[in-house]
Design a protein around this motif. Sequence first.
Motif, PDB file in Angstrom:
ATOM      1  N   TYR B  17     -16.553 -36.435  25.150  1.00 52.81           N
ATOM      2  CA  TYR B  17     -17.321 -37.145  24.117  1.00 52.81           C
ATOM      3  C   TYR B  17     -18.819 -36.904  24.276  1.00 52.81           C
ATOM      4  CZ  TYR B  17     -17.126 -40.599  27.967  1.00 52.81           C
ATOM      5  OH  TYR B  17     -17.171 -41.208  29.183  1.00 52.81           O
ATOM      6  N   LEU B  18     -19.265 -36.647  25.498  1.00 54.80           N
ATOM      7  CA  LEU B  18     -20.683 -36.312  25.670  1.00 54.80           C
ATOM      8  C   LEU B  18     -20.976 -34.954  25.027  1.00 54.80           C
ATOM      9  CD1 LEU B  18     -21.422 -37.428  29.353  1.00 54.80           C
ATOM     10  CD2 LEU B  18     -21.375 -38.797  27.266  1.00 54.80           C
ATOM     11  N   GLU B  19     -20.027 -34.039  25.202  1.00 56.79           N
ATOM     12  CA  GLU B  19     -20.166 -32.719  24.580  1.00 56.79           C
ATOM     13  C   GLU B  19     -20.230 -32.858  23.062  1.00 56.79           C
ATOM     14  OE1 GLU B  19     -17.107 -29.966  25.843  1.00 56.79           O
ATOM     15  OE2 GLU B  19     -17.325 -28.770  24.016  1.00 56.79           O
ATOM     16  N   ALA B  20     -19.394 -33.733  22.510  1.00 58.95           N
ATOM     17  CA  ALA B  20     -19.382 -33.915  21.052  1.00 58.95           C
ATOM     18  C   ALA B  20     -20.752 -34.381  20.563  1.00 58.95           C
ATOM     19  CB  ALA B  20     -18.304 -34.925  20.655  1.00 58.95           C
ATOM     20  N   SER B  21     -21.346 -35.319  21.273  1.00 61.18           N
ATOM     21  CA  SER B  21     -22.649 -35.826  20.830  1.00 61.18           C
ATOM     22  C   SER B  21     -23.719 -34.744  20.921  1.00 61.18           C
ATOM     23  CB  SER B  21     -23.067 -37.060  21.640  1.00 61.18           C
ATOM     24  OG  SER B  21     -23.443 -36.701  22.956  1.00 61.18           O
ATOM     25  N   ALA B  22     -23.617 -33.890  21.942  1.00 59.08           N
ATOM     26  CA  ALA B  22     -24.611 -32.825  22.094  1.00 59.08           C
ATOM     27  C   ALA B  22     -24.454 -31.800  20.975  1.00 59.08           C
ATOM     28  CB  ALA B  22     -24.465 -32.148  23.447  1.00 59.08           C
ATOM     29  N   ARG B  23     -23.210 -31.379  20.735  1.00 58.29           N
ATOM     30  CA  ARG B  23     -22.978 -30.380  19.679  1.00 58.29           C
ATOM     31  C   ARG B  23     -23.457 -30.907  18.327  1.00 58.29           C
ATOM     32  NH1 ARG B  23     -19.540 -25.967  20.890  1.00 58.29           N
ATOM     33  NH2 ARG B  23     -18.421 -26.172  22.863  1.00 58.29           N
ATOM     34  N   LYS B  24     -23.151 -32.155  18.057  1.00 59.97           N
ATOM     35  CA  LYS B  24     -23.537 -32.723  16.758  1.00 59.97           C
ATOM     36  C   LYS B  24     -25.054 -32.868  16.649  1.00 59.97           C
ATOM     37  CE  LYS B  24     -19.387 -35.055  15.355  1.00 59.97           C
ATOM     38  NZ  LYS B  24     -18.368 -34.394  15.239  1.00 59.97           N
ATOM     39  N   THR B  25     -25.693 -33.215  17.726  1.00 58.31           N
ATOM     40  CA  THR B  25     -27.150 -33.348  17.706  1.00 58.31           C
ATOM     41  C   THR B  25     -27.814 -32.005  17.409  1.00 58.31           C
ATOM     42  OG1 THR B  25     -27.089 -35.197  19.247  1.00 58.31           O
ATOM     43  CG2 THR B  25     -29.168 -34.027  19.079  1.00 58.31           C
ATOM     44  N   PHE B  26     -27.369 -30.965  18.112  1.00 56.91           N
ATOM     45  CA  PHE B  26     -27.993 -29.654  17.881  1.00 56.91           C
ATOM     46  C   PHE B  26     -27.688 -29.127  16.477  1.00 56.91           C
ATOM     47  CE2 PHE B  26     -28.406 -29.651  22.563  1.00 56.91           C
ATOM     48  CZ  PHE B  26     -29.762 -29.372  22.620  1.00 56.91           C
ATOM     49  N   GLU B  27     -26.474 -29.432  15.997  1.00 60.06           N
ATOM     50  CA  GLU B  27     -26.123 -29.039  14.633  1.00 60.06           C
ATOM     51  C   GLU B  27     -27.093 -29.679  13.638  1.00 60.06           C
ATOM     52  OE1 GLU B  27     -22.018 -30.033  13.074  1.00 60.06           O
ATOM     53  OE2 GLU B  27     -21.562 -28.710  14.778  1.00 60.06           O
ATOM     54  N   LYS B  28     -27.285 -30.980  13.833  1.00 59.78           N
ATOM     55  CA  LYS B  28     -28.150 -31.735  12.928  1.00 59.78           C
ATOM     56  C   LYS B  28     -29.576 -31.189  12.952  1.00 59.78           C
ATOM     57  CE  LYS B  28     -27.899 -35.579  10.391  1.00 59.78           C
ATOM     58  NZ  LYS B  28     -26.784 -35.812   9.456  1.00 59.78           N
ATOM     59  N   LEU B  29     -29.968 -30.663  14.114  1.00 59.00           N
ATOM     60  CA  LEU B  29     -31.318 -30.105  14.231  1.00 59.00           C
ATOM     61  C   LEU B  29     -31.394 -28.703  13.635  1.00 59.00           C
ATOM     62  CD1 LEU B  29     -32.262 -31.316  17.817  1.00 59.00           C
ATOM     63  CD2 LEU B  29     -33.383 -31.987  15.685  1.00 59.00           C
ATOM     64  N   GLY B  30     -30.264 -28.257  13.094  1.00 55.82           N
ATOM     65  CA  GLY B  30     -30.251 -26.940  12.463  1.00 55.82           C
ATOM     66  C   GLY B  30     -30.214 -25.790  13.444  1.00 55.82           C
ATOM     67  N   MET B  31     -29.814 -26.072  14.680  1.00 50.99           N
ATOM     68  CA  MET B  31     -29.755 -24.992  15.668  1.00 50.99           C
ATOM     69  C   MET B  31     -28.328 -24.509  15.833  1.00 50.99           C
ATOM     70  SD  MET B  31     -32.276 -26.295  18.640  1.00 50.99           S
ATOM     71  CE  MET B  31     -31.731 -24.961  19.678  1.00 50.99           C
ATOM     72  N   LYS B  32     -28.154 -23.211  15.742  1.00 48.95           N
ATOM     73  CA  LYS B  32     -26.828 -22.638  15.970  1.00 48.95           C
ATOM     74  C   LYS B  32     -26.724 -22.303  17.454  1.00 48.95           C
ATOM     75  CE  LYS B  32     -24.678 -20.846  11.917  1.00 48.95           C
ATOM     76  NZ  LYS B  32     -25.644 -20.941  10.801  1.00 48.95           N
ATOM     77  N   VAL B  33     -25.819 -22.974  18.131  1.00 50.40           N
ATOM     78  CA  VAL B  33     -25.593 -22.668  19.544  1.00 50.40           C
ATOM     79  C   VAL B  33     -24.165 -22.150  19.676  1.00 50.40           C
ATOM     80  CG1 VAL B  33     -25.678 -23.546  21.900  1.00 50.40           C
ATOM     81  CG2 VAL B  33     -27.154 -24.564  20.152  1.00 50.40           C
ATOM     82  N   GLY B  34     -24.019 -20.958  20.235  1.00 54.45           N
ATOM     83  CA  GLY B  34     -22.700 -20.335  20.320  1.00 54.45           C
ATOM     84  C   GLY B  34     -21.898 -20.792  21.528  1.00 54.45           C
ATOM     85  N   ASP B  35     -20.690 -20.240  21.648  1.00 53.12           N
ATOM     86  CA  ASP B  35     -19.859 -20.519  22.815  1.00 53.12           C
ATOM     87  C   ASP B  35     -19.581 -19.226  23.561  1.00 53.12           C
ATOM     88  OD1 ASP B  35     -18.797 -23.385  23.179  1.00 53.12           O
ATOM     89  OD2 ASP B  35     -18.887 -23.100  21.010  1.00 53.12           O
ATOM     90  N   GLN B  36     -19.508 -19.336  24.856  1.00 51.22           N
ATOM     91  CA  GLN B  36     -19.297 -18.172  25.719  1.00 51.22           C
ATOM     92  C   GLN B  36     -17.989 -18.361  26.478  1.00 51.22           C
ATOM     93  OE1 GLN B  36     -21.353 -15.273  26.465  1.00 51.22           O
ATOM     94  NE2 GLN B  36     -19.441 -14.775  27.524  1.00 51.22           N
ATOM     95  N   ALA B  37     -17.162 -17.362  26.472  1.00 50.02           N
ATOM     96  CA  ALA B  37     -15.910 -17.458  27.240  1.00 50.02           C
ATOM     97  C   ALA B  37     -16.116 -16.965  28.664  1.00 50.02           C
ATOM     98  CB  ALA B  37     -14.843 -16.615  26.560  1.00 50.02           C
ATOM     99  N   ASN B  38     -15.177 -17.289  29.518  1.00 59.09           N
ATOM    100  CA  ASN B  38     -15.020 -16.603  30.816  1.00 59.09           C
ATOM    101  C   ASN B  38     -15.958 -17.041  31.952  1.00 59.09           C
ATOM    102  OD1 ASN B  38     -13.861 -14.840  32.589  1.00 59.09           O
ATOM    103  ND2 ASN B  38     -14.741 -12.990  31.705  1.00 59.09           N
ATOM    104  N   TYR B  39     -16.818 -18.024  31.715  1.00 54.25           N
ATOM    105  CA  TYR B  39     -17.649 -18.416  32.866  1.00 54.25           C
ATOM    106  C   TYR B  39     -16.876 -19.373  33.776  1.00 54.25           C
ATOM    107  CZ  TYR B  39     -18.891 -22.396  29.826  1.00 54.25           C
ATOM    108  OH  TYR B  39     -18.850 -23.480  28.991  1.00 54.25           O
ATOM    109  N   SER B  40     -17.338 -19.425  35.028  1.00 53.74           N
ATOM    110  CA  SER B  40     -16.651 -20.252  36.026  1.00 53.74           C
ATOM    111  C   SER B  40     -17.513 -21.460  36.356  1.00 53.74           C
ATOM    112  CB  SER B  40     -16.431 -19.434  37.299  1.00 53.74           C
ATOM    113  OG  SER B  40     -17.678 -19.159  37.904  1.00 53.74           O
TER     114      SER B  40
END
Lengths: 167, 289
Positions: B17-40
């Motif tokens: 749920y913390l992740e959800a709030s962060a993603r939604k906040t950045f979305e609202k700010l108009g910032m596109k933040v991508g996702d990266q696979a494979n990190y440890s």
Amino acid sequence: MQMVNFDFKNEIIKEDFSLNYCYQCGTCSSICPVAFASEGEYNPRKIIEESLMGLKSLLIKEQKPNIWLCSTCQMCVEECPQEVFLTGIFESLKNKIVQTGEKYPEAFKVQAKAIIDNGVAISLSPPIIRRRKELKLPNVESADRIELKNLLKATNFEKKININGDR
Amino acid sequence: MTYKYFLGCVIPGRLPYLEASARKTFEKLGMKVGDQANYSCCPDPTGAGQLDHLTWLALGARNLCLFEESNSNILSLCSGCTETLKAVKYSLEKDNKLKEEINSKLNSIGKKYKGNVEVKHFAQVLYENIDSIKKKVKKPLKDLKVASHPGCHYLRPSEIMQWDDPLVPKTLDELIEAIGADPVDYSLKIDCCGNPVEKSNKDISLLMLENKLKSMKDAGTDCIACVCPACYQQFEFNQKEVNKNSNTNYNFPVFYITELIALAFGMNAEEIGLKYHRVKTDEILQKIS
Ligand code: SF4
Ligand code: SF4
């Protein structure tokens, strides 16, 4: 009175030269939140003093003070007037403790084992995966196990940290 | 500049749920933040590195490589991850021989670290966008007293983190002000929450937490704002343990700063999963409605 063990002192200094600059003012211990909460049982100045004296047995075997109590909050590093990199020195001492097969807290082993087995310290459980769906969060793709295994083999991690306690 | 998220282990695996709030906040700010696979695992600056520094560097460098290969910078949702990734980058930049040694390990998996990746803590990116945050506020959190807990790895060691004042931090309180709430001044603001000490001594870890809680209470706070999942867990899950040990009655709602910003942006409690909080947030929601 204890004699300085120059060999061990030099071994630590090789890892971090800033140890040499300590003049034992005690600022580190006076601002350390763990020293405060433990009423002085934990004492970073003392660990540095023992390092300057090269007191291997106290540092590595008896672990007095208990170096594993450091929270790595970096307050001492920030405040030391001599710019001694205490947490770097403590980290190399802990590496020595682990890699000479001395005892260390179980929780560190548990975390290391999780990283070896799954690449992450915490894996996604079924309830969390459900929760992620509810929150419309994307799937988390876990790290390539084989790649990680090979990298950990290259650094010799499992052997070094004596994970199975077979030393 | 393009960013991709580095979520770490704790947030996606325990606190989505913390992740959800962060993603939604950045979305609202108009910032596109991508996702990266494979990190440890980053790996944990308070954990794996204490066992073997070299492995910590190698795993950290592998993570940096993944982002570097995809030409994006790192937006980290966790202070521990931020410190590790920044510290690995710093160490390899400072010491060419070490970089060669780590690259010889990375070679075994066909990777090479060059050093072209920027690492930022999410709160830094928020602070850099503070003006657009102010503009997007729909529901200022008026009269809400918030004690910010910067936590250690957001700030220190300052030589590596290069962000905010390590002893008199101000960025989080300014963000709290930006959403119309009142930042609370309290004496132990820059102290550690005690979380990492749990690995070696739970009682001392709880005493450290108690010291912080007392200082916050004395300053009259309504709630706590964090920017690190380790700190968040310590406050959210262990207040009860403190109460058991010390006969106290702490019950502060604990928020990720992105949750407070999301609320001020007009999002509702359901959208960001506030129901998953252990310490109930109802009173705070009432206060700001
Ligand atoms: S603050 Fe620095 S110089 Fe003073 S005792 Fe601690 S390590 Fe030594
Ligand atoms: S880093 Fe460790 S020794 Fe230094 S002040 Fe924090 S807890 Fe104390």
